[in-house]
Design an enzyme around this catalytic site. Structure first.
Site, mmCIF file in Angstrom:
data_model
loop_
_atom_site.group_PDB
_atom_site.id
_atom_site.type_symbol
_atom_site.label_atom_id
_atom_site.label_comp_id
_atom_site.label_asym_id
_atom_site.label_seq_id
_atom_site.Cartn_x
_atom_site.Cartn_y
_atom_site.Cartn_z
ATOM 1 N N PRO A 39 0.858 -1.193 0.000
ATOM 2 C CG PRO A 39 0.011 -1.024 2.171
ATOM 3 C CD PRO A 39 0.898 -1.866 1.308
ATOM 4 C CG ASP A 217 4.850 -0.861 3.127
ATOM 5 O OD1 ASP A 217 3.668 -0.733 3.502
ATOM 6 O OD2 ASP A 217 5.400 -1.964 2.921
ATOM 7 C CG HIS A 218 -0.216 4.295 4.607
ATOM 8 N ND1 HIS A 218 -0.025 4.607 5.940
ATOM 9 C CD2 HIS A 218 -1.061 5.252 4.134
ATOM 10 C CE1 HIS A 218 -0.722 5.671 6.250
ATOM 11 N NE2 HIS A 218 -1.360 6.093 5.182
ATOM 12 N NE ARG A 219 2.706 -3.626 3.820
ATOM 13 C CZ ARG A 219 3.289 -4.620 3.167
ATOM 14 N NH1 ARG A 219 2.798 -5.847 3.263
ATOM 15 N NH2 ARG A 219 4.355 -4.412 2.426
#
Ligand code: CAO
Length: 245
Positions: A39, A217-219
Site C-alpha cells: 500500500p 509503505d503505509h503499513r
C-alpha cells in the site's frame, strides 16, 4: 481479476515481436509484486540546492585532475543516510517470518541507486554509506554505474540495500512515483533541478529547486512521518552543514 486482453495486433497493421531482456523479465515480476502488494503512497517536495550545487561545482573544479566527478546523487546518498538515521523506520523491513507483525530495524545503511542500462534497470548498492565521504561515494557510484552498463555487476553488488534512490535528474521531468524495492519500505525519486522564483519574505529570488518524490509503505510509515522525512531531507540539502548536528 478479469483476464488480460489478447489482441491479434497484426489484424490492424504491421508488427514486430521482440523478446524482453533477461533483466526486464526478472525486474518486471518484482515490480508487479511490489506494485500490487505494497500500500504505497508518494509525497512530493522541493529542496533548495542553490548553495549545494555551487559547492558541487567548486569541488569538481578542485578535483578536476583526480578523475572523480562529484554528483548530486552522492550528496543525496549522504543526506538520505542522515534522514534514515533520524527516522529509523524508513530503514526497516517487515518481519515476514512472523507474518509481518514486527519491524526489523537495520543498523547499517546501504543505499541502492537505480541505474539505466541498455538491457534494463538495475540497482547497484553503495554499502555502508554512513562510513563513506562524498568523494568515495562518487567514485564507487561511477564504478558501479559503468559495471552496470557493461552488464558486469555481480549479485553481491546488487544486494543488501536498506533504501533506494532513483534519480532521473540527468534526464528531466518534474516528479514521479517510484515503486518500492521490497523488502525495503521506502524509495526516493529525484528529478531535474530548475531555477524558480522563490519568495524570501521581501522579494522573489532565483533559487535552484530539486524535486523530491518519496514513496513509502503505509503499513510501516505514516503520512506525517513521510512529510517530516522529506522536510528534513530538504533542510539538509539546503544547508549541508546541518548534517553535522
Ligand atoms: N538536477 C539537474 N541536473 C542533474 C541532476 C539533477 N537532479 N542530477 C544529475 N544532473 C546532471 C549532472 O550534473 C550531469 O550534468 P553534466 O554532464 O553537465 O555534469 C548530467 O545531469 C548527467 O548526470 P548522470 O546521469 O551522468 O549522473 P547521475 O549521478 O545523476 O546519475 C545514474 C547516475 C547511474 C543514476 C544515471 O546514469 C542513471 O542511470 N539514471 C537513470 C535512473 C533510472 O532509470 N531511474 C528510474 C527508475 S524507475 O524506472
Amino acid at each position: 481479476l478479469i483476464p488480460w486482453p489478447t489482441v491479434d495486433f497484426a489484424k490492424f497493421g504491421p508488427i514486430e515481436r521482440r523478446e524482453l531482456s533477461r533483466i526486464k523479465k526478472i525486474s518486471g515480476a518484482n515490480l508487479m509484486r511490489n506494485a500490487a502488494m505494497i500500500p504505497a503512497v508518494t509525497n512530493h517536495d522541493d529542496a533548495d540546492v542553490t548553495e549545494l550545487e555551487a559547492f558541487r561545482v567548486q569541488l569538481n573544479e578542485e578535483h578536476a585532475k583526480s578523475g572523480v566527478k562529484v554528483t548530486m546523487l552522492a550528496f543525496l546518498v549522504k543526506a538520505c543516510v542522515a534522514a534514515l538515521q533520524k527516522f529509523p523506520e524508513f530503514n526497516s523491513s517487515l518481519d515476514m517470518a512472523s507474518g509481518g507483525d514486527a519491524l526489523i530495524y537495520k543498523r547499517y545503511w546501504n543505499i541502492g541507486f537505480a541505474a539505466d542500462t541498455p538491457n534494463g534497470l538495475v540497482v547497484p548498492v553503495i554499502k555502508s554509506a554512513d562510513q563513506k565521504g562524498i568523494l568515495q561515494i562518487s567514485r564507487e557510484m561511477a564504478e558501479l554505474a559503468a559495471k552496470a552498463r557493461e552488464g558486469k555487476l555481480a549479485p553481491a553488488d546488487m544486494s543488501g540495500a536498506t533504501f533506494t534512490i532513483s534519480s532521473l535528474g540527468g534526464i528531466g521531468g518534474r516528479y514521479f512515483t517510484p515503486i518500492i524495492n521490497a523488502p525495503e519500505v521506502a524509495i526516493l525519486g529525484v528529478c531535474k533541478s530548475r531555477w524558480e522564483p522563490v519568495w524570501n519574505g521581501k522579494e522573489f529570488t532565483p533559487r535552484l529547486m530539486l524535486p523530491l518524490s518519496l514513496t513509502w509503505d503505509h503499513r510501516v510509515i505514516d503520512g506525517a512521518a513521510a512529510a517530516r522525512f522529506n522536510a528534513y531531507l530538504a533542510q539538509l540539502l539546503a544547508d549541508f552543514r546541518r548534517i553535522l548536528l
